[in-house]
Write a protein that holds these residues in place. Structure first.
Motif, PDB file in Angstrom:
ATOM      1  N   LEU A 242       3.523   4.579 -11.287  1.00 34.05           N
ATOM      2  CA  LEU A 242       3.701   3.513 -12.260  1.00 34.05           C
ATOM      3  C   LEU A 242       2.518   3.548 -13.211  1.00 34.05           C
ATOM      4  O   LEU A 242       1.366   3.579 -12.772  1.00 34.05           O
ATOM      5  N   MET A 243       2.791   3.530 -14.503  1.00 34.01           N
ATOM      6  CA  MET A 243       1.728   3.613 -15.491  1.00 34.01           C
ATOM      7  C   MET A 243       0.735   2.462 -15.326  1.00 34.01           C
ATOM      8  O   MET A 243       1.121   1.298 -15.276  1.00 34.01           O
ATOM      9  N   GLY A 244      -0.540   2.816 -15.196  1.00 36.97           N
ATOM     10  CA  GLY A 244      -1.589   1.814 -15.092  1.00 36.97           C
ATOM     11  C   GLY A 244      -1.766   1.214 -13.715  1.00 36.97           C
ATOM     12  O   GLY A 244      -2.574   0.301 -13.538  1.00 36.97           O
ATOM     13  N   VAL A 245      -1.037   1.713 -12.711  1.00 37.99           N
ATOM     14  CA  VAL A 245      -1.116   1.170 -11.349  1.00 37.99           C
ATOM     15  C   VAL A 245      -1.455   2.309 -10.398  1.00 37.99           C
ATOM     16  O   VAL A 245      -0.800   3.361 -10.413  1.00 37.99           O
ATOM     17  N   SER A 246      -2.465   2.120  -9.580  1.00 40.21           N
ATOM     18  CA  SER A 246      -2.853   3.162  -8.624  1.00 40.21           C
ATOM     19  C   SER A 246      -1.840   3.242  -7.494  1.00 40.21           C
ATOM     20  O   SER A 246      -1.117   2.288  -7.198  1.00 40.21           O
TER      21      SER A 246
END
Length: 284
Positions: A242-246
């Protein structure tokens, strides 16, 4: 499990008023500190980002880092006036305009049991209100009023990211026997027993369900009520990024969503209203 990124607002050694605006990651956020609960709303999207009854762990997950512009991932985004992709405009944003625009807080009040807030968005010939009641539990009610002289089409959702210990260790009950559609395998499905979210999940169940979210590691069971929504959606990305989520962050949530008009848009006559509700409390 890391601390919820918005709990930082409640660690200051000073008394807070019940309602206080602050600035966080380029957004205006409303901090709510009541004897019964603590919560954070974003003005953008009227999005409940954090909710924690006193003496409990936070109920909602939120990403630690937000994009400079665009939707905030986490809490309870309001998907409106369409859910998912727009049926005809490919370049329009997924899940509609509501989660990208600033709403107006038209009322906030408190009593011994909790707080009540009403947010409003006026867009073209629609008026949409979100009322929140927060205390020992949480309830969100979305109301859309169509104010044009011609019929319109609508789909909407309250898309909740529930905070959990580990997605591989939780289970959802209440959907046993429910018919649905598995969007990952692209085929119909029928739920057998508890739903365990492992390896990714994107299932749309054709019923307004009342679910129990079982989290043995935290010794917690939440009862999640979709009200009279047409569909109940359970989603988790699995190993997909997910973009921006580790990757470690994604282990800490599961989405359970109340939706209506997903498969066949609702048709509203002039002056007609559409309603959606999401409610949660501890299951005893």
């Amino acid at each position: 499990m890391q601390e919820h990124p918005l709990q930082r607002f409640f660690t200051a050694h000073r008394p807070r008023p019940t309602f206080e605006w602050e600035r966080h990651q380029q957004r205006d956020v409303l901090i709510i500190d009541h004897p019964r609960c603590q919560a954070v709303f974003s003005r953008q999207g009227a999005q409940l980002l954090h909710f924690q009854p006193r003496g409990q762990r936070p109920w909602l997950w939120c990403a630690a880092q937000w994009p400079q512009v665009g939707a905030i991932r986490g809490g309870v985004p309001v998907c409106w006036p369409w859910y998912g992709r727009h049926p005809s405009e490919d370049l329009w944003p997924s899940h509609g305009w509501a989660r990208l625009l600033d709403w107006k807080l038209i009322d906030s009040s408190e009593d011994a049991e909790g707080v009540t807030l009403t947010w409003r968005l006026q867009l073209c010939d629609w008026q949409v209100d979100l009322q929140a009641r927060l205390g020992d539990g949480m309830e969100l009610q979305l109301r859309t009023e169509h104010q044009d002289s011609l019929p319109c089409q609508l789909s909407h959702a309250l898309l909740a990211y529930w905070r959990i210990s580990d997605v591989s260790k939780i289970a959802l009950s209440g959907l046993e026997g429910a018919e649905g559609y598995d969007q990952l395998s692209r085929q119909t499905c029928r739920q057998k027993g508890e739903l365990k979210v492992q390896g990714g999940c994107q299932r749309v169940f054709q019923k307004a369900a009342t679910l129990q979210l079982h989290d043995p590691a935290w010794k917690r069971q939440l009862c999640i009520d979709m009200g009279d929504s047409e569909d109940t959606v359970v989603w988790h990305p699995g190993s997909r990024p997910l973009m921006g989520v580790s990757g470690s962050e994604t282990l800490g949530f599961v989405c359970v969503e109340a939706t209506s008009g997903h498969n066949d848009s609702l048709s509203l006559a002039p002056g007609e209203q559409a309603h959606l509700r999401l409610q949660a409390h501890l299951f005893n």
